[in-house]
Design a protein around this motif. Structure first.
Motif, PDB file in Angstrom:
ATOM      1  N   PRO A  75       0.834  -1.215   0.000  1.00 29.09           N
ATOM      2  CA  PRO A  75       0.000   0.000   0.000  1.00 29.09           C
ATOM      3  C   PRO A  75       0.863   1.259   0.000  1.00 29.09           C
ATOM      4  O   PRO A  75       1.956   1.281   0.588  1.00 29.09           O
ATOM      5  CB  PRO A  75      -0.810  -0.137   1.285  1.00 29.09           C
ATOM      6  N   GLN A  76       0.366   2.291  -0.641  1.00 30.01           N
ATOM      7  CA  GLN A  76       1.142   3.519  -0.773  1.00 30.01           C
ATOM      8  C   GLN A  76       1.449   4.144   0.574  1.00 30.01           C
ATOM      9  O   GLN A  76       2.522   4.733   0.765  1.00 30.01           O
ATOM     10  CB  GLN A  76       0.399   4.526  -1.667  1.00 30.01           C
ATOM     11  N   ASP A  77       0.539   4.028   1.536  1.00 32.52           N
ATOM     12  CA  ASP A  77       0.802   4.589   2.866  1.00 32.52           C
ATOM     13  C   ASP A  77       2.046   3.974   3.494  1.00 32.52           C
ATOM     14  O   ASP A  77       2.814   4.660   4.179  1.00 32.52           O
ATOM     15  CB  ASP A  77      -0.401   4.364   3.781  1.00 32.52           C
ATOM     16  N   LEU A  78       2.248   2.688   3.291  1.00 34.83           N
ATOM     17  CA  LEU A  78       3.429   2.036   3.848  1.00 34.83           C
ATOM     18  C   LEU A  78       4.695   2.515   3.151  1.00 34.83           C
ATOM     19  O   LEU A  78       5.716   2.780   3.801  1.00 34.83           O
ATOM     20  CB  LEU A  78       3.298   0.512   3.730  1.00 34.83           C
ATOM     21  N   GLN A 181       1.929  -9.859   9.546  1.00 37.29           N
ATOM     22  CA  GLN A 181       1.379 -11.112  10.057  1.00 37.29           C
ATOM     23  C   GLN A 181       1.769 -11.347  11.509  1.00 37.29           C
ATOM     24  O   GLN A 181       0.932 -11.703  12.344  1.00 37.29           O
ATOM     25  CB  GLN A 181       1.855 -12.277   9.187  1.00 37.29           C
ATOM     26  N   VAL A 182       3.041 -11.142  11.840  1.00 39.99           N
ATOM     27  CA  VAL A 182       3.540 -11.434  13.188  1.00 39.99           C
ATOM     28  C   VAL A 182       2.899 -10.523  14.229  1.00 39.99           C
ATOM     29  O   VAL A 182       2.488 -10.969  15.304  1.00 39.99           O
ATOM     30  CB  VAL A 182       5.070 -11.310  13.229  1.00 39.99           C
ATOM     31  N   TYR A 183       2.790  -9.225  13.929  1.00 38.80           N
ATOM     32  CA  TYR A 183       2.294  -8.271  14.920  1.00 38.80           C
ATOM     33  C   TYR A 183       0.771  -8.114  14.923  1.00 38.80           C
ATOM     34  O   TYR A 183       0.176  -7.816  15.954  1.00 38.80           O
ATOM     35  CB  TYR A 183       2.948  -6.902  14.708  1.00 38.80           C
ATOM     36  N   TYR A 184       0.147  -8.325  13.749  1.00 33.00           N
ATOM     37  CA  TYR A 184      -1.291  -8.042  13.667  1.00 33.00           C
ATOM     38  C   TYR A 184      -2.118  -9.193  13.084  1.00 33.00           C
ATOM     39  O   TYR A 184      -3.347  -9.119  13.073  1.00 33.00           O
ATOM     40  CB  TYR A 184      -1.532  -6.773  12.837  1.00 33.00           C
ATOM     41  N   GLY A 185      -1.472 -10.239  12.572  1.00 29.43           N
ATOM     42  CA  GLY A 185      -2.212 -11.330  11.970  1.00 29.43           C
ATOM     43  C   GLY A 185      -2.963 -10.912  10.724  1.00 29.43           C
ATOM     44  O   GLY A 185      -4.020 -11.462  10.414  1.00 29.43           O
ATOM     45  N   LYS A 186      -2.425  -9.940   9.987  1.00 28.30           N
ATOM     46  CA  LYS A 186      -3.074  -9.399   8.802  1.00 28.30           C
ATOM     47  C   LYS A 186      -2.100  -9.350   7.634  1.00 28.30           C
ATOM     48  O   LYS A 186      -0.889  -9.522   7.802  1.00 28.30           O
ATOM     49  CB  LYS A 186      -3.592  -7.977   9.072  1.00 28.30           C
ATOM     50  N   THR A 187      -2.641  -9.071   6.456  1.00 30.97           N
ATOM     51  CA  THR A 187      -1.803  -8.735   5.307  1.00 30.97           C
ATOM     52  C   THR A 187      -1.514  -7.237   5.362  1.00 30.97           C
ATOM     53  O   THR A 187      -2.215  -6.476   6.065  1.00 30.97           O
ATOM     54  CB  THR A 187      -2.492  -9.080   3.979  1.00 30.97           C
ATOM     55  N   VAL A 188      -0.516  -6.767   4.621  1.00 23.74           N
ATOM     56  CA  VAL A 188      -0.157  -5.340   4.656  1.00 23.74           C
ATOM     57  C   VAL A 188      -1.320  -4.466   4.194  1.00 23.74           C
ATOM     58  O   VAL A 188      -1.472  -3.320   4.648  1.00 23.74           O
ATOM     59  CB  VAL A 188       1.094  -5.063   3.801  1.00 23.74           C
ATOM     60  N   GLU A 190      -4.361  -4.855   4.862  1.00 26.84           N
ATOM     61  CA  GLU A 190      -5.413  -4.797   5.877  1.00 26.84           C
ATOM     62  C   GLU A 190      -5.052  -3.899   7.055  1.00 26.84           C
ATOM     63  O   GLU A 190      -5.860  -3.694   7.956  1.00 26.84           O
ATOM     64  CB  GLU A 190      -5.714  -6.208   6.388  1.00 26.84           C
ATOM     65  N   LEU A 191      -3.841  -3.331   7.059  1.00 26.98           N
ATOM     66  CA  LEU A 191      -3.388  -2.502   8.176  1.00 26.98           C
ATOM     67  C   LEU A 191      -3.965  -1.095   8.079  1.00 26.98           C
ATOM     68  O   LEU A 191      -4.127  -0.545   6.988  1.00 26.98           O
ATOM     69  CB  LEU A 191      -1.864  -2.420   8.183  1.00 26.98           C
ATOM     70  N   ASN A 192      -4.254  -0.504   9.252  1.00 25.86           N
ATOM     71  CA  ASN A 192      -4.647   0.912   9.268  1.00 25.86           C
ATOM     72  C   ASN A 192      -3.399   1.788   9.393  1.00 25.86           C
ATOM     73  O   ASN A 192      -2.275   1.277   9.524  1.00 25.86           O
ATOM     74  CB  ASN A 192      -5.655   1.185  10.385  1.00 25.86           C
TER      75      ASN A 192
END
Length: 889
Positions: A75-78, A181-188, A190-192
């Protein structure tokens, strides 16, 4: 002005010296710099991931956690967060940022300390791949040279993609895909924004800035990242305020395992290590897709575990795991010796909730079992405290099975009240029943089991279970345990008889054998089990009833050498086949996988398939490196060209193992060069080892072995040893065979439909221990009298293949065949059907209960009719067999 000229020359001299020194350092260090090829072929160390055939992750192997991302996936935010924090001038500098370097030099002069400033994103990447974190001048100079070198060879997007996948981010997460995945159990994706800012701040010091180990420092670092994004105008003030005030939501997540199949995963891991070597297998980023669908694997796991619990429970309760405190009214001992309060009690006062919770949360259990503590014992129920911190009730329906275990052959009386089973303070195990979700008392099964299911047309594994729980025992009994097969060998013995002149209507004398062995001075007396003898019996019926003495007589008639050679056709190792007449009773030891492979020959019409477990191997970006192309059970194989298999490869290291892959995984070789990246491979035919007629006739005998036959009123009724299968499945397209060894030390059931073969083994790991017998448990009978002794933990009597192993096969097939229409086995065109007399196997003109239609190979049908003197009407008690038994083979 007089000072300007010398100053100008000094500057020029300094510049020349600096350039010369730089070039000198470059050529001095050049031998230690990475090669161009290494830079162009940078390879990420990515763990191996193993999937089911339908794409569910079952395991991950490798120390470093990495989920590779393409730049398009990020994602562009990252991207903005990383660039704003680590290298805001990334797209302007050539790998080394003069402004950043100047800032680092000033910091060094003013503080005298070597800070982290000055390193561009490219320099960090160079350090991560090729250098250490040691703060030395020589390392910094190498870092600069490598970074500059990388910028000449790679585009900015390629460098950014490598950085996002390579950087270390704590808790063994490498790259932002793994960190998400390690910190949030999500894909990149899916992060806010707050979560993105958190992981974007980790590269500076992942061990002390991560939100799990140091949430206080993580919040401070997140604010820094968000401020940099605000300064660079990547986010608005409102976005900043929302993200900077967001709570910390990180917690440690393991690999995103979607489905548990550890025996299968371990089997594939061992194959990959054998092929690639441990380091390459665990770091090469391989994504391995097995041949096993998750639905059939789950059905097998549940069937095996339920079956072991049923066996264990009908043999009695061995007592609670531990007695944690002694209630005042407790007698000297409760249950059996295992739970003796005199030896295992650790308290004289009831425990408080906090003490119980601390104890339970650390108590290790396996599979669906959970620990619980009995806090109250009523007349017909108990109150328990669970590791969730809650109180629950187990009623009499979940307790009444638990009569006392005495030995494998003896059980105590049925319990009448809950206090006959447990006491207050008992640590017990509980499980939730699959069928009605009812909680009940349980225990770890003492017996072991194995299960293997194959596609008989290509050998693709459909289910692999190596025991009750991989975490209890990693020994894979499905592929490694060689156990005596008992009567599971008989279909192959009968096949050899058909290949040597016998027919399904051949009459054999089912009478006792008493043979004196001169060498030992003993008599060999093989017996039927149970020791009942029917006299003259047709071959079909003899296999269905699993007559031991008939099997011995067939070996004698065919000849031991011919029989052993015939058995080897089915894939059994000739060296492991007994070279004496005990082979007829299954004295040979084989693995469940070997038995299932042999049964596949009968199921598929005579072809020896190669069992395999891997469907394809992909790289970490999803590009297919290898795809199985197993030989098929067909001859000729008329398959459309659009169904041909595709094989791909990407590098010579993958091609080096092609021969081993073909041998180990039963598949075609990989292409020889890069020009053959997508080469269509022809469909191959498995070797025919058995005539189609022979395979069909054996399958027919095995079909009657799993059903009830004839007519009770006409006294032609008889049961195959596996009669429960057809009765419960209500299908006529299944074939099977039970197997039981001496003293019931090994029990088997193997069976198949046209498209699925499955073998079950049940026994103890201790080969000297018998499965024993179970007496009647009236509590279990009362629950469902109609199904008593049909399947499950209410069955009584000596354990055998039909009671100990077949229920697991039935439960597996109930789920696997649900909704699958019945398919009649295709009959070879040259076979004929002829009406024969039930008793003599000869031709008959009668069309009543004394006759039936039977299958015969060309030229093998009987040519004589049953005479009046030979005719027997089973319904007529005055009808007698006129031919003496001793004249019948």
């Amino acid at each position: 002005m007089k000072f300007l000229k010398p100053a100008f020359f000094i500057l020029i001299l300094a510049f020349v010296v600096g350039v010369a020194t730089t070039f000198a350092l470059y050529y001095y260090m050049k031998p230690d710099l990475p090669s161009v090829g290494m830079l162009k072929d940078v390879r990420l160390q990515t763990p191996m991931r193993v999937y089911t055939q339908d794409g569910k992750l079952i395991s991950q192997f490798g120390v470093k956690r990495r989920i590779p991302l393409t730049i398009e996936d990020v994602p562009q935010d990252l991207i903005n967060a990383v660039l704003a924090t680590e290298d805001s001038r990334f797209y302007q500098h050539p790998g080394v940022d003069p402004i950043g370097m100047a800032r680092a030099v000033v910091n060094l002069i003013l503080t005298g300390e070597k800070g982290q400033g000055g390193s561009t994103l490219t320099m960090q990447l160079a350090r991560g791949f090729f250098l250490t974190r040691d703060k030395t001048y020589i390392r910094k100079i190498k870092e600069i040279f490598i970074a500059w070198h990388m910028e000449q060879l790679l585009s900015k997007q390629e460098i950014l993609e490598l950085y996002l996948n390579k950087v270390e981010l704590g808790h063994r997460a490498f790259g932002f895909g793994a960190a998400a995945q390690v910190y949030y159990g999500k894909t990149v994706n899916e992060l806010n924004l707050a979560q993105i800012a958190t992981i974007a701040g980790l590269p500076q010091a992942p061990s002390v800035l991560n939100p799990i180990s140091r949430p206080d420092r993580s919040i401070v670092r997140r604010r820094v990242v968000l401020l940099r994004m605000l300064d660079e105008k990547y986010i608005t003030k409102a976005q900043f305020e929302e993200a900077v005030n967001a709570p910390i939501t990180a917690k440690k997540h393991g690999a995103e395992i979607e489905f548990s199949a550890p025996y299968l995963a371990d089997l594939i891991w061992n194959e990959m290590v054998e092929l690639y070597g441990k380091e390459e297998a665990e770091t090469g980023g391989y994504q391995v897709y097995s041949t096993v669908p998750s639905s059939t694997q789950l059905a097998a796991q549940q069937a095996v575990q339920r079956n072991l619990h049923d066996y264990d429970e009908r043999h009695g309760y061995r007592g609670s795991e531990q007695q944690l405190w002694i209630p005042a009214d407790l007698p000297v001992a409760v249950g059996n010796d295992k739970s003796s309060v005199m030896t295992s009690a650790i308290s004289s006062e009831p425990w408080e909730e906090e003490q119980m919770l601390d104890f339970l949360k650390d108590y290790k259990t396996f599979e669906s079992m959970q620990p619980a503590i009995v806090v109250r014992v009523n007349e017909k129920d108990i109150t328990i405290f669970t590791r969730t911190g809650r109180y629950s009730t187990i009623d009499w329906d979940g307790l009444d099975w638990a009569r006392k275990y005495i030995t494998d052959t003896r059980q105590g009386n049925e319990p009448e009240k809950a206090s006959d089973i447990v006491s207050q303070g008992s640590l017990i195990l509980i499980r939730q029943r699959e069928d009605d979700k009812h909680w009940q008392l349980t225990q770890y099964p003492d017996a072991s089991s194995a299960f293997i299911a194959l596609d008989p047309h290509n050998g693709a594994a459909q289910a692999v279970i190596g025991g009750y729980s991989f975490y209890q025992s990693q020994f894979n009994r499905a592929t490694q345990a060689k156990r005596q097969v008992g009567s599971n060998i008989k279909p192959f013995i009968y096949s050899s008889a058909l290949a040597n002149g016998f027919t399904l209507a051949s009459i054999i004398n089912d009478a006792p054998i008493n043979q004196w062995e001169r060498g030992t001075g003993n008599a060999w007396r093989p017996e039927n089990s149970p020791p009942e003898y029917d006299g003259p019996i047709r071959l079909r019926v003899a296999l269905g009833k699993s007559k031991n003495v008939v099997s011995v007589r067939l070996v004698r008639a065919v000849g031991l050498e011919k029989v052993t050679q015939h058995l080897a056709r089915f894939g059994f190792d000739l060296a492991e086949i007994p070279k004496d007449e005990t082979v007829s009773l299954g004295s040979g030891s084989h693995t469940p996988l070997e038995v299932a492979t042999a049964m596949s020959v009968i199921a598929n019409g005579g072809f020896l398939i190669q069992p395999h477990f891997v469907e394809r191997i992909e790289d970490d970006y999803g590009k297919v490196l290898w795809k199985s192309n197993p030989p098929l059970a067909c001859d000729p194989c008329d398959v459309a060209s659009d169904n041909t298999q595709q094989t791909t490869a990407t590098s010579e290291e993958h091609m080096d193992i092609e021969a081993m892959l073909a041998a180990e995984l039963g598949s075609a070789q990989l292409p020889k060069d890069e020009s053959a990246l997508e080469t269509a491979e022809p469909v191959r035919s498995a070797p025919r080892v058995l005539d189609a007629d022979n395979a069909f006739l054996v399958a027919e005998m095995m079909r009657t072995a799993v059903k009830t036959n004839g007519n009770w009123n006409k006294k032609t009724y008889w049961q195959g040893t596996g009669w429960r299968a057809s009765n419960l499945l209500q299908r006529d397209d299944i074939s099977g065979k039970t197997g039981t060894t001496n003293d019931s030390k090994d029990t088997w059931f193997s069976g198949f439909t046209n498209d699925l073969v499955a073998t079950v083994w049940v026994g103890f790991d201790d080969m000297g221990r018998s499965l024993g017998r179970a007496s009647r448990n009236q509590n279990l009978v009362n629950k469902n009298p109609q199904k008593f002794n049909f399947i499950g933990n209410a069955m009584i009597g000596g354990e055998d293949g039909a009671k100990a192993a077949e229920p697991a096969w039935i439960r597996f097939m109930q789920k696997t065949l649900d909704g699958v229409p019945q398919t009649k086995r295709p009959m070879p065109t040259d076979l004929v059907t002829t009406r024969i007399d039930r008793a003599s196997g000869k031709l008959t003109q009668r069309t009543d209960h004394t006759s039936l239609f039977e299958y015969f190979a060309p030229g093998a049908a009987p040519t004589t009719y049953v005479s009046d003197s030979e005719f027997v009407d089973p319904a007529d008690e005055n009808s007698k067999q006129s031919k003496p038994l001793e004249d019948i083979f």
